[in-house]
Design a protein around this motif. Structure first.
Motif, PDB file in Angstrom:
ATOM      1  N   THR A  43      -6.302  10.759  15.246  1.00 55.55           N
ATOM      2  CA  THR A  43      -7.592  11.440  15.327  1.00 55.55           C
ATOM      3  C   THR A  43      -7.503  12.906  14.935  1.00 55.55           C
ATOM      4  N   ASN A  44      -6.370  13.547  15.169  1.00 61.51           N
ATOM      5  CA  ASN A  44      -6.234  14.959  14.771  1.00 61.51           C
ATOM      6  C   ASN A  44      -5.780  15.103  13.316  1.00 61.51           C
ATOM      7  N   LEU A  45      -5.620  13.960  12.618  1.00 64.37           N
ATOM      8  CA  LEU A  45      -5.259  13.938  11.198  1.00 64.37           C
ATOM      9  C   LEU A  45      -3.918  14.618  10.921  1.00 64.37           C
ATOM     10  N   LYS A  46      -3.064  14.715  11.939  1.00 64.30           N
ATOM     11  CA  LYS A  46      -1.757  15.338  11.764  1.00 64.30           C
ATOM     12  C   LYS A  46      -0.670  14.320  11.453  1.00 64.30           C
ATOM     13  N   ASP A  47      -0.955  13.049  11.698  1.00 68.98           N
ATOM     14  CA  ASP A  47       0.042  12.001  11.458  1.00 68.98           C
ATOM     15  C   ASP A  47      -0.618  10.906  10.632  1.00 68.98           C
ATOM     16  N   CYS A  48      -0.352  10.899   9.326  1.00 62.28           N
ATOM     17  CA  CYS A  48      -0.972   9.935   8.417  1.00 62.28           C
ATOM     18  C   CYS A  48       0.094   9.054   7.775  1.00 62.28           C
ATOM     19  N   LYS A  49      -0.277   7.808   7.545  1.00 61.17           N
ATOM     20  CA  LYS A  49       0.614   6.855   6.894  1.00 61.17           C
ATOM     21  C   LYS A  49      -0.157   6.247   5.727  1.00 61.17           C
ATOM     22  N   ASN A  50       0.444   6.334   4.515  1.00 61.31           N
ATOM     23  CA  ASN A  50      -0.261   5.955   3.302  1.00 61.31           C
ATOM     24  C   ASN A  50       0.506   4.919   2.502  1.00 61.31           C
ATOM     25  N   LEU A  51      -0.234   4.029   1.868  1.00 64.09           N
ATOM     26  CA  LEU A  51       0.339   3.052   0.948  1.00 64.09           C
ATOM     27  C   LEU A  51       0.002   3.473  -0.476  1.00 64.09           C
ATOM     28  N   TYR A  52       1.033   3.755  -1.278  1.00 65.32           N
ATOM     29  CA  TYR A  52       0.853   4.118  -2.685  1.00 65.32           C
ATOM     30  C   TYR A  52       1.154   2.905  -3.556  1.00 65.32           C
ATOM     31  N   GLN A  53       0.362   2.710  -4.593  1.00 66.35           N
ATOM     32  CA  GLN A  53       0.625   1.657  -5.563  1.00 66.35           C
ATOM     33  C   GLN A  53       0.990   2.282  -6.900  1.00 66.35           C
ATOM     34  N   MET A  54       2.264   2.268  -7.218  1.00 64.20           N
ATOM     35  CA  MET A  54       2.775   2.754  -8.496  1.00 64.20           C
ATOM     36  C   MET A  54       4.208   2.271  -8.646  1.00 64.20           C
ATOM     37  N   PRO A  55       4.614   1.840  -9.836  1.00 65.81           N
ATOM     38  CA  PRO A  55       5.974   1.315 -10.026  1.00 65.81           C
ATOM     39  C   PRO A  55       7.016   2.430  -9.985  1.00 65.81           C
ATOM     40  N   VAL A  56       7.853   2.446  -8.958  1.00 61.42           N
ATOM     41  CA  VAL A  56       8.868   3.489  -8.795  1.00 61.42           C
ATOM     42  C   VAL A  56      10.129   2.908  -8.171  1.00 61.42           C
ATOM     43  N   ASP A  57      11.258   3.604  -8.419  1.00 63.46           N
ATOM     44  CA  ASP A  57      12.482   3.270  -7.692  1.00 63.46           C
ATOM     45  C   ASP A  57      12.495   4.037  -6.369  1.00 63.46           C
ATOM     46  N   PHE A  58      13.522   3.821  -5.560  1.00 66.95           N
ATOM     47  CA  PHE A  58      13.554   4.408  -4.223  1.00 66.95           C
ATOM     48  C   PHE A  58      13.586   5.929  -4.265  1.00 66.95           C
TER      49      PHE A  58
END
Length: 350
Positions: free
Chosen positions: A28-43
């Motif tokens: 709720t405080n927007l300080k801890d976000c987790k995102n899923l990115y879609q793009m072909p990349v190595d580690f």
């Protein structure tokens, strides 16, 4: 539901463009976000991309984190990197939860694991995850479908593509504060915004008017006397025109790139962007000569090493100057001790 606390899930249903955030979950405080990115990349590229956004590859250390991963990967096809890797020179072991792997955020602490196999490995490997939430070991150089990031990335969670916000809470629409539309869902309720609106960055219950191009139609009163434009735009009759923030004050360390309604920062080569505004020298920067057959690879990675290189160059230049001065003095001394033939002739005539 109590385990979620006051977690908010920002559902970003975006076309599969390279490098876009597909799903995002924030507190709720927007300080801890987790995102899923879609793009072909190595580690390693995925790790750098997260750092550029001010975050790091996601750590799945608890059942709660695993549930968030389940939401992010819902209805998603593919394999995505998380922040877990086996360091070079080590072998995995089934005797411990992380099997010798380490989080890119630091340490081996975890209350949760979900390995997809029990094979022992003695080579540098990295871990991916998919919609079944199983941890799979893969070569780090393999290009997957994307990666999961975590950190203070609220701008991504309340980005231009967001149209709805799902709150994981026991509240239902009767007590919700959704400004436009509320829809009950199994995990709580979802606030949605009407067309040409998106969730407010500070209070996602509210909705803000926004434009998708540099010039768009303003929202005006029926009599046309009062018109409104979104932030980052200026009113021009009944239209809204984008403001170029890069022509005024901005907080970018090197380059500023104007975007619709806002701006973003960038860096000159060989620097890379960190924390959204700052630039640091890429640790993998390569020093090259004009010849295409000769490459000197630099591996300077700390300020002390750069300072040491500069001091070495200065001392080398100083040593050359001292040597030149010495040789000139030596030549003058030799000439004094061995006068030329003309000088002998002059002395003889006298």
């Amino acid at each position: 539901m109590d385990s979620y606390g006051q977690t908010i899930l920002f559902t970003l249903f975006i076309s599969p463009c390279v490098g876009m955030v597909h799903h995002c979950a924030c507190s709720t405080n927007l300080k801890d976000c987790k995102n899923l990115y879609q793009m072909p990349v190595d580690f390693h590229t995925a790790h750098e991309k997260c750092r550029e956004e001010g975050g790091q590859l996601m750590s799945v250390r608890s059942n709660k984190s695993d549930e968030v991963v389940g939401f992010l990967l819902d209805n998603t096809i593919g394999h995505f990197w998380i922040g877990l890797h086996l360091p070079e020179g080590k072998c995995s072991s089934n005797a411990i939860s992380l099997r010798g792997y380490e989080w890119t955020s630091g340490g081996q602490g975890t209350e949760f694991s979900n390995w997809g196999s029990e094979e022992i490995a003695c080579a540098p490997l990295c871990v991916s995850i998919s919609s079944d939430r199983k941890w799979m070991e893969r070569p780090c150089a393999e290009k997957l479908d994307g990666f999961l990031c975590e950190g203070d990335q609220k701008n991504l969670c309340t980005g231009r593509e967001a149209s709805s916000v799902t709150f994981l809470d026991d509240e239902q629409c009767l007590s919700a504060r959704c400004e436009h539309e509320c829809t009950p869902v199994a995990v709580g309720y979802m606030c949605s915004c009407m067309q040409r609106f998106r969730p407010n960055a500070r209070d996602p219950h509210r909705c803000d008017f926004y434009c998708t191009s540099t010039v768009c139609e303003a929202i005006c009163a029926r009599d046309g006397t009062m018109c409104r434009c979104p932030d980052g735009f200026v009113s021009s009759e009944k239209n809204c025109e984008d403001i170029d923030e890069c022509e005024s004050n901005h907080d970018c360390a090197q380059k500023c790139v104007n975007t619709i309604g806002s701006y973003r920062c960038a860096c000159f080569d060989p620097f890379i962007l960190v924390n959204g505004t700052e630039c640091i020298l890429n640790p993998k920067f390569e020093f090259t000569t004009p010849s295409h057959n000769y490459v000197v690879r630099g591996s300077l990675s700390s300020p002390g090493e750069y300072v040491g290189l500069i001091i070495f160059i200065i001392m080398a230049v100083f040593a050359v100057l001292v040597l030149v001065h010495y040789l000139r003095g030596r030549k003058a001394a030799v000439q004094e001790c061995n006068p030329s033939d003309n000088e002998f002739q002059k002395s003889g005539s006298q």
